[in-house]
Enzyme design. Structure first.
Site, PDB file in Angstrom:
ATOM      1  N   TYR A  51      -2.603  -6.589  17.037  1.00 40.24           N
ATOM      2  CA  TYR A  51      -2.755  -5.944  15.976  1.00 40.24           C
ATOM      3  C   TYR A  51      -3.855  -4.996  15.947  1.00 40.24           C
ATOM      4  CZ  TYR A  51      -3.084  -4.798  10.924  1.00 40.24           C
ATOM      5  OH  TYR A  51      -3.161  -4.141   9.582  1.00 40.24           O
ATOM      6  N   ASP A  75      11.950   3.258   4.476  1.00 40.73           N
ATOM      7  CA  ASP A  75      11.531   1.827   4.433  1.00 40.73           C
ATOM      8  C   ASP A  75      12.564   1.044   5.416  1.00 40.73           C
ATOM      9  OD1 ASP A  75       9.370  -0.166   3.043  1.00 40.73           O
ATOM     10  OD2 ASP A  75      10.777  -1.364   3.850  1.00 40.73           O
ATOM     11  N   ILE A 108       0.825  -1.214   0.042  1.00 37.65           N
ATOM     12  CA  ILE A 108       0.073  -0.021   0.092  1.00 37.65           C
ATOM     13  C   ILE A 108       1.038   1.349   0.069  1.00 37.65           C
ATOM     14  CG2 ILE A 108      -1.725   1.316   1.378  1.00 37.65           C
ATOM     15  CD1 ILE A 108      -2.834  -1.469   2.489  1.00 37.65           C
TER      16      ILE A 108
HETATM   17  N1  LIG Z   1      -2.903  -5.611   3.725  1.00 37.31           N
HETATM   18  C1  LIG Z   1      -3.864  -5.556   4.428  1.00 37.31           C
HETATM   19  O1  LIG Z   1      -4.859  -6.190   4.268  1.00 37.31           O
HETATM   20  C2  LIG Z   1      -3.972  -4.147   5.276  1.00 37.31           C
HETATM   21  C3  LIG Z   1      -5.551  -4.071   5.790  1.00 37.31           C
HETATM   22  C4  LIG Z   1      -5.653  -3.163   6.638  1.00 37.31           C
HETATM   23  C5  LIG Z   1      -4.586  -2.216   7.004  1.00 37.31           C
HETATM   24  N2  LIG Z   1      -3.191  -2.406   6.416  1.00 37.31           N
HETATM   25  C6  LIG Z   1      -2.196  -1.528   6.914  1.00 37.31           C
HETATM   26  O2  LIG Z   1      -1.544  -1.076   5.909  1.00 37.31           O
HETATM   27  C7  LIG Z   1      -0.400  -0.770   6.115  1.00 37.31           C
HETATM   28  C8  LIG Z   1       0.656  -1.294   4.974  1.00 37.31           C
HETATM   29  O3  LIG Z   1       0.315  -2.569   4.751  1.00 37.31           O
HETATM   30  P1  LIG Z   1       0.739  -3.617   3.488  1.00 37.31           P
HETATM   31  O4  LIG Z   1      -0.406  -4.525   3.316  1.00 37.31           O
HETATM   32  O5  LIG Z   1       1.121  -2.721   2.406  1.00 37.31           O
HETATM   33  O6  LIG Z   1       2.046  -4.374   4.286  1.00 37.31           O
HETATM   34  P2  LIG Z   1       3.111  -4.974   3.694  1.00 37.31           P
HETATM   35  O7  LIG Z   1       3.834  -5.900   4.689  1.00 37.31           O
HETATM   36  O8  LIG Z   1       2.975  -5.370   2.165  1.00 37.31           O
HETATM   37  O9  LIG Z   1       4.235  -3.655   3.471  1.00 37.31           O
HETATM   38  C9  LIG Z   1       4.677  -2.874   4.903  1.00 37.31           C
HETATM   39  C10 LIG Z   1       6.075  -2.129   4.497  1.00 37.31           C
HETATM   40  O10 LIG Z   1       6.365  -1.591   5.697  1.00 37.31           O
HETATM   41  C11 LIG Z   1       7.757  -1.741   6.010  1.00 37.31           C
HETATM   42  N3  LIG Z   1       8.164  -1.753   7.351  1.00 37.31           N
HETATM   43  C12 LIG Z   1       7.614  -2.608   8.365  1.00 37.31           C
HETATM   44  N4  LIG Z   1       8.286  -2.317   9.671  1.00 37.31           N
HETATM   45  C13 LIG Z   1       9.030  -1.308   9.378  1.00 37.31           C
HETATM   46  C14 LIG Z   1       9.615  -0.484  10.147  1.00 37.31           C
HETATM   47  N5  LIG Z   1       9.845  -0.784  11.411  1.00 37.31           N
HETATM   48  N6  LIG Z   1      10.074   0.735   9.785  1.00 37.31           N
HETATM   49  C15 LIG Z   1      10.159   1.092   8.480  1.00 37.31           C
HETATM   50  N7  LIG Z   1       9.418   0.393   7.618  1.00 37.31           N
HETATM   51  C16 LIG Z   1       8.782  -0.858   7.969  1.00 37.31           C
HETATM   52  C17 LIG Z   1       8.027  -3.137   5.333  1.00 37.31           C
HETATM   53  O11 LIG Z   1       9.255  -3.075   4.900  1.00 37.31           O
HETATM   54  C18 LIG Z   1       7.166  -2.979   3.989  1.00 37.31           C
HETATM   55  O12 LIG Z   1       7.815  -2.410   2.991  1.00 37.31           O
HETATM   56  C19 LIG Z   1       0.079  -1.398   7.323  1.00 37.31           C
HETATM   57  O13 LIG Z   1      -0.073  -0.481   8.326  1.00 37.31           O
HETATM   58  C20 LIG Z   1      -0.884  -2.227   7.533  1.00 37.31           C
HETATM   59  O14 LIG Z   1      -0.970  -2.985   8.965  1.00 37.31           O
HETATM   60  C21 LIG Z   1      -3.068  -3.497   5.670  1.00 37.31           C
END
Ligand SMILES: NC(=O)c1ccc[n+]([C@@H]2O[C@H](COP(=O)([O-])OP(=O)(O)OC[C@H]3O[C@@H](n4cnc5c(N)ncnc54)[C@H](O)[C@@H]3O)[C@@H](O)[C@H]2O)c1
Length: 258
Positions: A154, A36, A17
């Site tokens: 979470y 990142d 995202i």
């Molecule tokens: N995928 C879903 O279904 C979903 C649903 C609701 C909310 N979200 C939220 O949206 C956001 C993005 O989710 P996503 O699905 O793209 O996740 P993802 O795991 O695909 O990507 C997460 C990114 O964050 C980076 N990251 C993780 N920990 C980090 C840290 N400590 N410092 C810097 N970077 C860090 C990772 O390296 C990665 O590039 C998150 O906050 C997630 O909780 C996702």
């Protein structure tokens, strides 16, 4: 072109995202810092932004480290001269039986998903108050709306994001800064690959099964894309949302929150 002349930070923009949002902001005219944990993916995202004709700045950081947060703000100010938009997107998930969740797991989830959201917000807001303008957007989730049995840490972290958003919106409104959050549903990213694997293991289901059954329950009939979330972030970052603050918006295909 809704964000011409704007500069943005999108945390966790190396994939998923965050990356879709950073690229969309660039297409709308913004320059973007893409911090990142993983440097290579940050660099790749920055390159794609540059190919769109915007300034894309890579950076390795851990959002839970205060020194990294300060370096992030310094880098954005040095590169862009100002920060108009912060997206607190970086996040993690672990699927655990509630009786098995460890203190270290609880702490890591809360540190990345909630504590870092606040301290990134605070550090960036200190810059934004000087110019009396800015937009801060936070990643909550439909799991920030209702509890779930195997996602207690979470859910706690994503409920916290709603509270941080409301409190910060009130505190920062007099400074011309808007603060909102988004609550996505089941988004097709690496995060759901992990959820499916861990949840499937606990439930004794084959790979893909948990994700498939959850997606079948989405009223709009398809999995959410990262771009669906980026659309909402873009609207909330734009001047079209200039009268909106303190809100958390679901973007989940009509998913029933139970
Ligand atoms: N995928 C879903 O279904 C979903 C649903 C609701 C909310 N979200 C939220 O949206 C956001 C993005 O989710 P996503 O699905 O793209 O996740 P993802 O795991 O695909 O990507 C997460 C990114 O964050 C980076 N990251 C993780 N920990 C980090 C840290 N400590 N410092 C810097 N970077 C860090 C990772 O390296 C990665 O590039 C998150 O906050 C997630 O909780 C996702």
């Amino acid at each position: 072109m809704r964000l011409v002349g704007k500069s943005a930070i999108v945390t966790g923009a190396g994939r998923g995202i965050g990356k879709a949002t950073a690229l969309r902001f660039a297409r709308e005219g913004a320059d973007v810092l893409v911090p990142d944990l993983d440097l290579a993916s940050s660099q790749a995202a920055a390159k794609e932004i540059q190919a769109l004709g915007r300034k894309g700045v890579p950076m390795q950081m851990d959002v839970t480290r205060m020194a990294d947060i300060h370096r992030m703000v310094e880098t954005a100010v040095r590169e862009f001269g100002k920060i108009d938009i912060l997206v607190n997107n970086a996040g993690i998930v672990i699927v655990r039986d509630l009786l098995e969740l460890t203190e270290a797991e609880w702490d890591r989830t809360m540190d990345v998903n909630a504590k870092a959201v606040f301290f990134c917000l605070q550090a960036v807001a200190r810059e934004m108050v000087k110019r009396k303008t800015g937009v801060i957007l936070n990643a909550s989730s439909v799991s920030g709306r209702v509890g779930r049995p195997m996602l207690v840490d979470y859910c706690a972290s994503k409920f916290a994001v709603v509270a941080i958003t409301q409190s910060a919106a009130l505190a920062l409104a007099p400074h011309g800064i808007r603060v909102n959050a988004v609550a996505p549903g089941i988004v097709d990213t690496d995060m759901w690959v992990k959820i499916d694997r861990e949840w499937g293991t606990l439930a004794g289901k084959p790979p893909g099964e948990m994700k498939r059954t959850r997606v079948e329950a989405i009223p709009l009939g398809r999995i959410e894309t990262p771009e669906d979330v980026a659309n909402l972030y873009t609207f909330l970052a734009s001047d079209e949302a200039s009268y909106i603050t303190g809100q958390t918006y679901n973007v989940c295909g009509g998913l029933q929150l139970n």
